[in-house]
Design a protein around this motif. Structure first.
Motif, mmCIF file in Angstrom:
data_model
loop_
_atom_site.group_PDB
_atom_site.id
_atom_site.type_symbol
_atom_site.label_atom_id
_atom_site.label_comp_id
_atom_site.label_asym_id
_atom_site.label_seq_id
_atom_site.Cartn_x
_atom_site.Cartn_y
_atom_site.Cartn_z
ATOM 1 N N ASP A 167 -26.307 -33.210 -33.358
ATOM 2 C CA ASP A 167 -25.815 -34.216 -32.409
ATOM 3 C C ASP A 167 -24.391 -34.701 -32.712
ATOM 4 O O ASP A 167 -23.879 -35.581 -32.020
ATOM 5 N N LEU A 168 -23.757 -34.143 -33.732
ATOM 6 C CA LEU A 168 -22.457 -34.667 -34.166
ATOM 7 C C LEU A 168 -21.343 -34.364 -33.161
ATOM 8 O O LEU A 168 -21.084 -33.210 -32.835
ATOM 9 N N ASP A 169 -20.697 -35.409 -32.702
ATOM 10 C CA ASP A 169 -19.481 -35.301 -31.894
ATOM 11 C C ASP A 169 -18.321 -35.586 -32.839
ATOM 12 O O ASP A 169 -18.012 -36.749 -33.128
ATOM 13 N N ARG A 170 -17.678 -34.552 -33.348
ATOM 14 C CA ARG A 170 -16.678 -34.719 -34.396
ATOM 15 C C ARG A 170 -15.497 -35.570 -33.931
ATOM 16 O O ARG A 170 -15.016 -36.435 -34.668
ATOM 17 N N ALA A 171 -15.032 -35.317 -32.731
ATOM 18 C CA ALA A 171 -13.873 -36.066 -32.240
ATOM 19 C C ALA A 171 -14.197 -37.553 -32.088
ATOM 20 O O ALA A 171 -13.387 -38.419 -32.449
ATOM 21 N N ALA A 172 -15.381 -37.847 -31.576
ATOM 22 C CA ALA A 172 -15.758 -39.241 -31.345
ATOM 23 C C ALA A 172 -15.983 -39.996 -32.649
ATOM 24 O O ALA A 172 -15.824 -41.221 -32.703
ATOM 25 N N ASP A 184 -6.582 -41.355 -43.309
ATOM 26 C CA ASP A 184 -5.895 -41.594 -42.042
ATOM 27 C C ASP A 184 -6.405 -40.601 -41.000
ATOM 28 O O ASP A 184 -6.249 -39.390 -41.160
ATOM 29 N N ALA A 185 -7.010 -41.103 -39.943
ATOM 30 C CA ALA A 185 -7.579 -40.232 -38.912
ATOM 31 C C ALA A 185 -6.523 -39.402 -38.211
ATOM 32 O O ALA A 185 -6.841 -38.364 -37.611
ATOM 33 N N ARG A 246 -23.440 -38.914 -46.506
ATOM 34 C CA ARG A 246 -23.169 -38.796 -45.070
ATOM 35 C C ARG A 246 -22.235 -37.612 -44.846
ATOM 36 O O ARG A 246 -21.087 -37.756 -44.460
ATOM 37 N N MET A 247 -22.778 -36.409 -45.079
ATOM 38 C CA MET A 247 -21.964 -35.218 -44.874
ATOM 39 C C MET A 247 -21.586 -35.031 -43.417
ATOM 40 O O MET A 247 -20.603 -34.350 -43.112
ATOM 41 N N ASP A 248 -22.332 -35.639 -42.509
ATOM 42 C CA ASP A 248 -21.940 -35.555 -41.105
ATOM 43 C C ASP A 248 -20.571 -36.199 -40.898
ATOM 44 O O ASP A 248 -19.740 -35.668 -40.149
ATOM 45 N N LEU A 249 -20.299 -37.308 -41.591
ATOM 46 C CA LEU A 249 -18.990 -37.952 -41.475
ATOM 47 C C LEU A 249 -17.913 -37.114 -42.153
ATOM 48 O O LEU A 249 -16.776 -37.036 -41.666
ATOM 49 N N ALA A 250 -18.257 -36.475 -43.276
ATOM 50 C CA ALA A 250 -17.291 -35.589 -43.926
ATOM 51 C C ALA A 250 -16.931 -34.430 -43.007
ATOM 52 O O ALA A 250 -15.753 -34.059 -42.876
ATOM 53 N N PHE A 251 -17.917 -33.861 -42.345
ATOM 54 C CA PHE A 251 -17.665 -32.770 -41.404
ATOM 55 C C PHE A 251 -16.864 -33.251 -40.197
ATOM 56 O O PHE A 251 -16.028 -32.519 -39.656
ATOM 57 N N LEU A 253 -14.542 -35.278 -40.164
ATOM 58 C CA LEU A 253 -13.155 -35.471 -40.552
ATOM 59 C C LEU A 253 -12.447 -34.170 -40.924
ATOM 60 O O LEU A 253 -11.222 -34.098 -40.951
ATOM 61 N N ALA A 254 -13.208 -33.119 -41.213
ATOM 62 C CA ALA A 254 -12.648 -31.887 -41.779
ATOM 63 C C ALA A 254 -11.941 -31.027 -40.731
ATOM 64 O O ALA A 254 -12.501 -30.720 -39.685
ATOM 65 N N ASP A 255 -10.709 -30.626 -41.049
ATOM 66 C CA ASP A 255 -9.984 -29.659 -40.230
ATOM 67 C C ASP A 255 -10.021 -28.264 -40.851
ATOM 68 O O ASP A 255 -9.767 -27.271 -40.174
ATOM 69 N N LEU A 256 -10.335 -28.199 -42.133
ATOM 70 C CA LEU A 256 -10.543 -26.946 -42.863
ATOM 71 C C LEU A 256 -11.454 -27.268 -44.038
ATOM 72 O O LEU A 256 -11.363 -28.351 -44.620
#
Length: 359
Positions: A167-172, A184-185, A246-251, A253-256
């Motif tokens: 259910d993760l919406d990374r951008a949101a 910094d986002a 909360r690896m969902d939050l880590a994911f 934020l990740a760009d690589l």
């Protein structure tokens, strides 16, 4: 009311997809009887009851690897485990068995066959385990997480994933994630992790090269593992954490990502469309390299050898990638085509077909 028996356990790689399917079945059929077959020793002994499922016990009977006293005792011990599984099937009126590998799966497959109950197999690794290889020969359905997994008559269903990943919406969630880690986002983030225990090789390599990551205009979220004593330089843009729940939050934020290539890790990263650099764990039978093969072939990731990974390798192979936005975008697009968020639904569809064929 349908009675499902999900068998597997021992490691998180077996328990987590099992629980994802159990949750999917319970969500679809609140009145269904969803049971789990496992051992007293595996992770399932703690995780399954915590999730609200009844755990039925069978003896842990490792397959013998060499001729010794354990090998001599194996036939009787395995027969006892099969009898235990058969008793559970009869007492609970089980309609279908679903195996995910691990010690509980092999006796479950044999018991299901003898009780004339259909069973299906899910293999999470690109190199199948022994229990699933044995069960696949007479299974009503065989699902695999990775293309090319050598199980005859299998279908590619993907990995049943945790709901917070599906259910993760990374951008949101990016701003929330940046706040959680003090980053910094608006700036790109390199996420590095090696599993719950960390990976010393990754830690040492980034411990030597974190300044180069920051100099490239990126931030670094580095999950070292709880046992690591890597010093935290405590500089802006570098978030060092021993453990992240909360690896969902880590994911988000990740760009690589730079990580090991466990089956769940590769499946989650691909499902989320994140470009990756995999460093397969060098110990074992080589399954981590195989787990990453589909992503690498698609252009979503590339491999670095564990034995040669150091700060210089990061500077030579990863730092240039941080400045190549076109390549990163192409890798992210390729990842979206490799991964799937519907692994749970795909496995449940396979279970439904097995039930229909058995009636």
């Amino acid at each position: 009311m349908t009675s499902y028996l999900l068998a597997g356990g021992g490691t998180a790689g077996h328990v987590n997809p099992l629980l994802a399917v159990a949750d999917g079945l319970r969500e679809r059929e609140p009145d269904a009887d969803v049971l789990v077959l496992g051992t007293k020793e595996g992770l399932e002994a703690r995780l399954v009851p915590e999730r609200g499922y009844e755990l039925l016990i069978v003896d842990k009977v490792p397959f013998p690897r060499r001729p010794n006293a354990q090998a001599l005792a194996f036939p009787r011990s395995f027969s006892r485990a099969v009898s235990q599984a058969r008793r559970h099937i009869r007492e609970h009126g089980v309609d279908v068995v679903v195996g995910f590998g691990g010690y509980a799966s092999a006796p479950a497959y044999v018991a299901a066959r003898r009780e004339k109950v259909p069973f299906v197999v899910h293999e999470a690794n690109a190199r199948p385990g022994l229990a699933n290889r044995l069960g696949a020969g007479s299974a009503a359905g065989i699902g695999v997480a990775f293309a090319g997994t050598p199980l005859k008559n299998s279908e590619l269903v993907g990995m049943p994933l945790r709901r917070e990943i599906v259910d993760l919406d990374r951008a949101a969630r990016r701003v929330e994630a940046a706040d959680a880690f003090g980053l910094d986002a608006a700036k790109p983030v390199l996420l590095v992790f090696g599993g719950s225990l960390g990976a010393q090789r990754l830690n040492e390599a980034l411990g030597d090269s974190w300044a180069d990551v920051l100099a490239a205009g990126w931030q670094l979220l580095h999950v070292t593992g709880e046992r690591s004593d890597l010093a935290d330089p405590e500089v802006p843009g570098y978030a060092l954490r021993r453990y992240v729940d909360r690896m969902d939050l880590a994911f988000a934020l990740a760009d690589l990502i730079v990580s090991r290539a466990g089956s769940a890790t590769v499946s989650e990263i691909s499902a989320l469309g994140i470009p990756a650099v995999y460093v397969p764990y060098a110990v074992g039978n080589g399954e981590q390299r195989l787990n990453a093969a589909s992503a690498v072939a698609a252009g979503a990731a590339f491999l670095l050898e564990d034995g040669t990974l150091d700060g210089d390798t990061v500077r030579e192979r990863i730092i240039p990638l941080l400045g190549d936005r076109d390549r990163l975008a192409a890798m992210a697009s390729a990842a979206e085509n490799v991964g799937t968020r519907t692994g749970t639904e795909n496995v449940i569809a396979m279970i439904d077909r097995a039930l229909s064929a058995g009636r």
